[in-house]
Design a protein around this motif. Structure first.
Motif, PDB file in Angstrom:
ATOM      1  N   VAL A 237       0.858  -1.187   0.000  1.00 24.96           N
ATOM      2  CA  VAL A 237       0.000   0.000   0.000  1.00 24.96           C
ATOM      3  C   VAL A 237       0.893   1.234   0.000  1.00 24.96           C
ATOM      4  O   VAL A 237       1.888   1.276   0.733  1.00 24.96           O
ATOM      5  N   VAL A 238       0.558   2.228  -0.809  1.00 24.13           N
ATOM      6  CA  VAL A 238       1.349   3.456  -0.841  1.00 24.13           C
ATOM      7  C   VAL A 238       1.348   4.059   0.559  1.00 24.13           C
ATOM      8  O   VAL A 238       0.302   4.247   1.175  1.00 24.13           O
ATOM      9  N   THR A 239       2.534   4.331   1.086  1.00 26.45           N
ATOM     10  CA  THR A 239       2.650   4.732   2.485  1.00 26.45           C
ATOM     11  C   THR A 239       2.123   6.138   2.753  1.00 26.45           C
ATOM     12  O   THR A 239       1.920   6.512   3.906  1.00 26.45           O
ATOM     13  N   THR A 240       1.885   6.920   1.700  1.00 25.66           N
ATOM     14  CA  THR A 240       1.354   8.273   1.877  1.00 25.66           C
ATOM     15  C   THR A 240      -0.147   8.324   1.640  1.00 25.66           C
ATOM     16  O   THR A 240      -0.718   9.413   1.500  1.00 25.66           O
ATOM     17  N   ARG A 241      -0.788   7.172   1.608  1.00 23.56           N
ATOM     18  CA  ARG A 241      -2.221   7.109   1.319  1.00 23.56           C
ATOM     19  C   ARG A 241      -3.049   7.977   2.260  1.00 23.56           C
ATOM     20  O   ARG A 241      -4.023   8.631   1.849  1.00 23.56           O
ATOM     21  N   ASP A 242      -2.689   8.005   3.543  1.00 24.97           N
ATOM     22  CA  ASP A 242      -3.491   8.703   4.543  1.00 24.97           C
ATOM     23  C   ASP A 242      -3.031  10.134   4.801  1.00 24.97           C
ATOM     24  O   ASP A 242      -3.541  10.790   5.711  1.00 24.97           O
ATOM     25  N   LEU A 243      -2.073  10.634   4.003  1.00 22.63           N
ATOM     26  CA  LEU A 243      -1.569  11.985   4.237  1.00 22.63           C
ATOM     27  C   LEU A 243      -2.651  13.068   4.168  1.00 22.63           C
ATOM     28  O   LEU A 243      -2.698  13.954   5.028  1.00 22.63           O
ATOM     29  N   PRO A 244      -3.550  13.059   3.153  1.00 22.09           N
ATOM     30  CA  PRO A 244      -4.577  14.099   3.111  1.00 22.09           C
ATOM     31  C   PRO A 244      -5.451  14.123   4.370  1.00 22.09           C
ATOM     32  O   PRO A 244      -5.746  15.190   4.910  1.00 22.09           O
ATOM     33  N   THR A 245      -5.841  12.935   4.841  1.00 25.44           N
ATOM     34  CA  THR A 245      -6.655  12.862   6.056  1.00 25.44           C
ATOM     35  C   THR A 245      -5.877  13.354   7.265  1.00 25.44           C
ATOM     36  O   THR A 245      -6.408  14.061   8.127  1.00 25.44           O
ATOM     37  N   MET A 246      -4.584  12.982   7.319  1.00 22.43           N
ATOM     38  CA  MET A 246      -3.753  13.406   8.449  1.00 22.43           C
ATOM     39  C   MET A 246      -3.605  14.927   8.480  1.00 22.43           C
ATOM     40  O   MET A 246      -3.697  15.554   9.541  1.00 22.43           O
ATOM     41  N   TRP A 247      -3.384  15.536   7.309  1.00 25.55           N
ATOM     42  CA  TRP A 247      -3.262  16.995   7.255  1.00 25.55           C
ATOM     43  C   TRP A 247      -4.576  17.660   7.626  1.00 25.55           C
ATOM     44  O   TRP A 247      -4.585  18.722   8.270  1.00 25.55           O
ATOM     45  N   LYS A 248      -5.680  17.047   7.223  1.00 21.44           N
ATOM     46  CA  LYS A 248      -6.993  17.600   7.566  1.00 21.44           C
ATOM     47  C   LYS A 248      -7.194  17.602   9.077  1.00 21.44           C
ATOM     48  O   LYS A 248      -7.629  18.595   9.667  1.00 21.44           O
ATOM     49  N   HIS A 249      -6.863  16.482   9.723  1.00 21.18           N
ATOM     50  CA  HIS A 249      -6.998  16.402  11.180  1.00 21.18           C
ATOM     51  C   HIS A 249      -6.030  17.355  11.878  1.00 21.18           C
ATOM     52  O   HIS A 249      -6.371  17.982  12.890  1.00 21.18           O
ATOM     53  N   ALA A 250      -4.805  17.462  11.327  1.00 24.11           N
ATOM     54  CA  ALA A 250      -3.822  18.362  11.923  1.00 24.11           C
ATOM     55  C   ALA A 250      -4.298  19.815  11.820  1.00 24.11           C
ATOM     56  O   ALA A 250      -4.137  20.605  12.764  1.00 24.11           O
ATOM     57  N   GLY A 251      -4.882  20.164  10.669  1.00 20.07           N
ATOM     58  CA  GLY A 251      -5.411  21.522  10.501  1.00 20.07           C
ATOM     59  C   GLY A 251      -6.550  21.819  11.458  1.00 20.07           C
ATOM     60  O   GLY A 251      -6.622  22.909  12.041  1.00 20.07           O
ATOM     61  N   ALA A 252      -7.443  20.831  11.618  1.00 19.57           N
ATOM     62  CA  ALA A 252      -8.565  21.016  12.553  1.00 19.57           C
ATOM     63  C   ALA A 252      -8.056  21.185  13.979  1.00 19.57           C
ATOM     64  O   ALA A 252      -8.557  22.021  14.750  1.00 19.57           O
ATOM     65  N   ALA A 253      -7.036  20.402  14.342  1.00 15.97           N
ATOM     66  CA  ALA A 253      -6.461  20.498  15.689  1.00 15.97           C
ATOM     67  C   ALA A 253      -5.807  21.857  15.899  1.00 15.97           C
ATOM     68  O   ALA A 253      -5.925  22.465  16.973  1.00 15.97           O
ATOM     69  N   ALA A 254      -5.100  22.358  14.864  1.00 15.59           N
ATOM     70  CA  ALA A 254      -4.454  23.663  14.971  1.00 15.59           C
ATOM     71  C   ALA A 254      -5.475  24.773  15.132  1.00 15.59           C
ATOM     72  O   ALA A 254      -5.287  25.702  15.940  1.00 15.59           O
ATOM     73  N   LEU A 255      -6.565  24.682  14.382  1.00 17.87           N
ATOM     74  CA  LEU A 255      -7.618  25.694  14.506  1.00 17.87           C
ATOM     75  C   LEU A 255      -8.250  25.661  15.887  1.00 17.87           C
ATOM     76  O   LEU A 255      -8.542  26.712  16.485  1.00 17.87           O
ATOM     77  N   SER A 256      -8.467  24.453  16.402  1.00 16.76           N
ATOM     78  CA  SER A 256      -9.038  24.320  17.744  1.00 16.76           C
ATOM     79  C   SER A 256      -8.110  24.929  18.782  1.00 16.76           C
ATOM     80  O   SER A 256      -8.552  25.612  19.718  1.00 16.76           O
ATOM     81  N   LEU A 257      -6.795  24.695  18.628  1.00 13.77           N
ATOM     82  CA  LEU A 257      -5.811  25.239  19.561  1.00 13.77           C
ATOM     83  C   LEU A 257      -5.800  26.759  19.508  1.00 13.77           C
ATOM     84  O   LEU A 257      -5.791  27.435  20.555  1.00 13.77           O
ATOM     85  N   LEU A 258      -5.803  27.308  18.280  1.00 10.03           N
ATOM     86  CA  LEU A 258      -5.818  28.760  18.129  1.00 10.03           C
ATOM     87  C   LEU A 258      -7.087  29.367  18.722  1.00 10.03           C
ATOM     88  O   LEU A 258      -7.053  30.429  19.353  1.00 10.03           O
ATOM     89  N   GLY A 259      -8.207  28.653  18.515  1.00 10.64           N
ATOM     90  CA  GLY A 259      -9.467  29.128  19.089  1.00 10.64           C
ATOM     91  C   GLY A 259      -9.412  29.155  20.602  1.00 10.64           C
ATOM     92  O   GLY A 259      -9.897  30.099  21.252  1.00 10.64           O
ATOM     93  N   GLY A 260      -8.817  28.113  21.200  1.00 14.13           N
ATOM     94  CA  GLY A 260      -8.691  28.043  22.659  1.00 14.13           C
ATOM     95  C   GLY A 260      -7.813  29.155  23.197  1.00 14.13           C
ATOM     96  O   GLY A 260      -8.117  29.769  24.237  1.00 14.13           O
ATOM     97  N   VAL A 261      -6.694  29.440  22.471  1.00 15.24           N
ATOM     98  CA  VAL A 261      -5.795  30.520  22.895  1.00 15.24           C
ATOM     99  C   VAL A 261      -6.502  31.866  22.825  1.00 15.24           C
ATOM    100  O   VAL A 261      -6.412  32.696  23.750  1.00 15.24           O
ATOM    101  N   ALA A 262      -7.219  32.101  21.726  1.00 20.29           N
ATOM    102  CA  ALA A 262      -7.940  33.371  21.577  1.00 20.29           C
ATOM    103  C   ALA A 262      -8.994  33.547  22.663  1.00 20.29           C
ATOM    104  O   ALA A 262      -9.168  34.642  23.230  1.00 20.29           O
ATOM    105  N   LEU A 263      -9.694  32.444  22.967  1.00 18.63           N
ATOM    106  CA  LEU A 263     -10.727  32.510  24.007  1.00 18.63           C
ATOM    107  C   LEU A 263     -10.109  32.812  25.370  1.00 18.63           C
ATOM    108  O   LEU A 263     -10.656  33.596  26.159  1.00 18.63           O
ATOM    109  N   SER A 264      -8.960  32.210  25.671  1.00 17.70           N
ATOM    110  CA  SER A 264      -8.321  32.446  26.971  1.00 17.70           C
ATOM    111  C   SER A 264      -7.874  33.895  27.116  1.00 17.70           C
ATOM    112  O   SER A 264      -7.997  34.499  28.184  1.00 17.70           O
ATOM    113  N   PHE A 265      -7.362  34.488  25.996  1.00 23.12           N
ATOM    114  CA  PHE A 265      -6.970  35.894  26.044  1.00 23.12           C
ATOM    115  C   PHE A 265      -8.200  36.787  26.249  1.00 23.12           C
ATOM    116  O   PHE A 265      -8.156  37.780  26.985  1.00 23.12           O
TER     117      PHE A 265
END
Length: 273
Positions: A237-265
């Motif tokens: 199986v191509v080892t990069t098969r899940d890269l798009p999904t991984m980047w999508k989850h990473a982006g969602a996590a980053a947005l959630s983190l930024l949202g949490g930081v903004a809310l705390s400020f």
């Protein structure tokens, strides 16, 4: 691609283990010598594909269960079962349709040619090594001397002037066949049918299916046993098969983190008023 996609069909049932393909590959591509010591496990002295072994002929000695056909069949063979058989196969880079090495290369050193093959440009490779673990077949490797990655180019320079790769040109039994990939797949299917009709029911193709985990290989094989026997993964199986999904989850996590930081400020600001 501006040209018709080409590839290799390796028929292991007629491979005699002469290693002419290995020698031709090294001579044409000026690949350095990589050791001439026997492993102690077989008559093989190159052991595996690597940065300085772009074609590797495997020697597999096997006990033969009663009634199993022994190939290659020697002329004048009496048919007596010696209890052993040799499986020989010339392995090479698979030039995958979905090539993970291409996906992870940060410099563009790896590229897909107009013939559908995958090539490393050694003058651009920075030795990062990302391509090495990305390959599901363990084909690509870095040379210890300078860290750059190397593998089969399917003799890209020869293809450009209308010549076939050196290994296919040198093969005395036509075990290695080169040509348009679609034609090779048709030819390979007919060869499997021919072997089945003669009682070699274990013959099957490996890497020819465009629906497999790498989208089909540009270099595929007719095998006489399970892929694992030849050192090949049974379901690559191509080892990069899940890269798009991984980047999508990473982006969602980053947005959630930024949202949490903004809310705390924001809450901290309210608390000071």
């Amino acid at each position: 691609m501006s040209e018709e996609r080409v590839g290799f069909f390796t028929d292991t049932s007629v491979c005699i283990g002469c290693k002419a393909c290995e020698v031709a590959c090294k001579e044409w591509n000026a690949i350095p010598e990589d050791g001439l010591s026997l492993t102690g496990m077989s008559y093989d002295n190159t052991q595996a594909l690597g940065a300085s072994t772009w074609r590797h002929v495997a020697f597999i000695e096997q006990p033969t269960p009663e009634g199993r056909t022994q190939l290659p069949l020697a002329e004048g063979d009496s048919g007596a079962d010696s209890g052993m058989r040799w499986l020989m196969s010339s392995d090479v880079c698979k030039h995958c349709t979905h090539a993970a090495c291409l996906d992870v290369c940060p410099t563009g050193s790896l590229f897909r040619t107009e013939f559908g093959t995958v090539v490393v440009q050694e003058d651009i490779c920075n030795g990062c090594g990302y391509c090495v673990p990305a390959c599901p077949y363990g084909v690509i490797e870095q040379r210890p001397a300078d860290g750059r990655a190397f593998k089969c180019t399917m003799c890209y320079d020869r293809l450009g002037v209308g010549q076939e790769p050196a290994c296919a040109k040198a093969c005395p039994t036509e075990s290695i066949q080169f040509g348009p990939l679609d034609e090779l797949r048709e030819r390979a299917a007919l060869r499997v049918d021919q072997l089945h009709e003669t009682g070699v029911t274990e013959a099957h193709l490996y890497g020819d299916d465009p629906e497999d985990g790498v989208g089909g290989d540009g270099a595929f094989f007719l095998l006489l046993d399970k892929p694992e026997v030849y050192g090949l993964p049974p379901d690559p199986v191509v080892t990069t098969r899940d890269l798009p999904t991984m980047w999508k989850h990473a982006g969602a996590a980053a947005l959630s983190l930024l949202g949490g930081v903004a809310l705390s400020f924001a809450l901290a600001g309210k608390g000071r008023r």
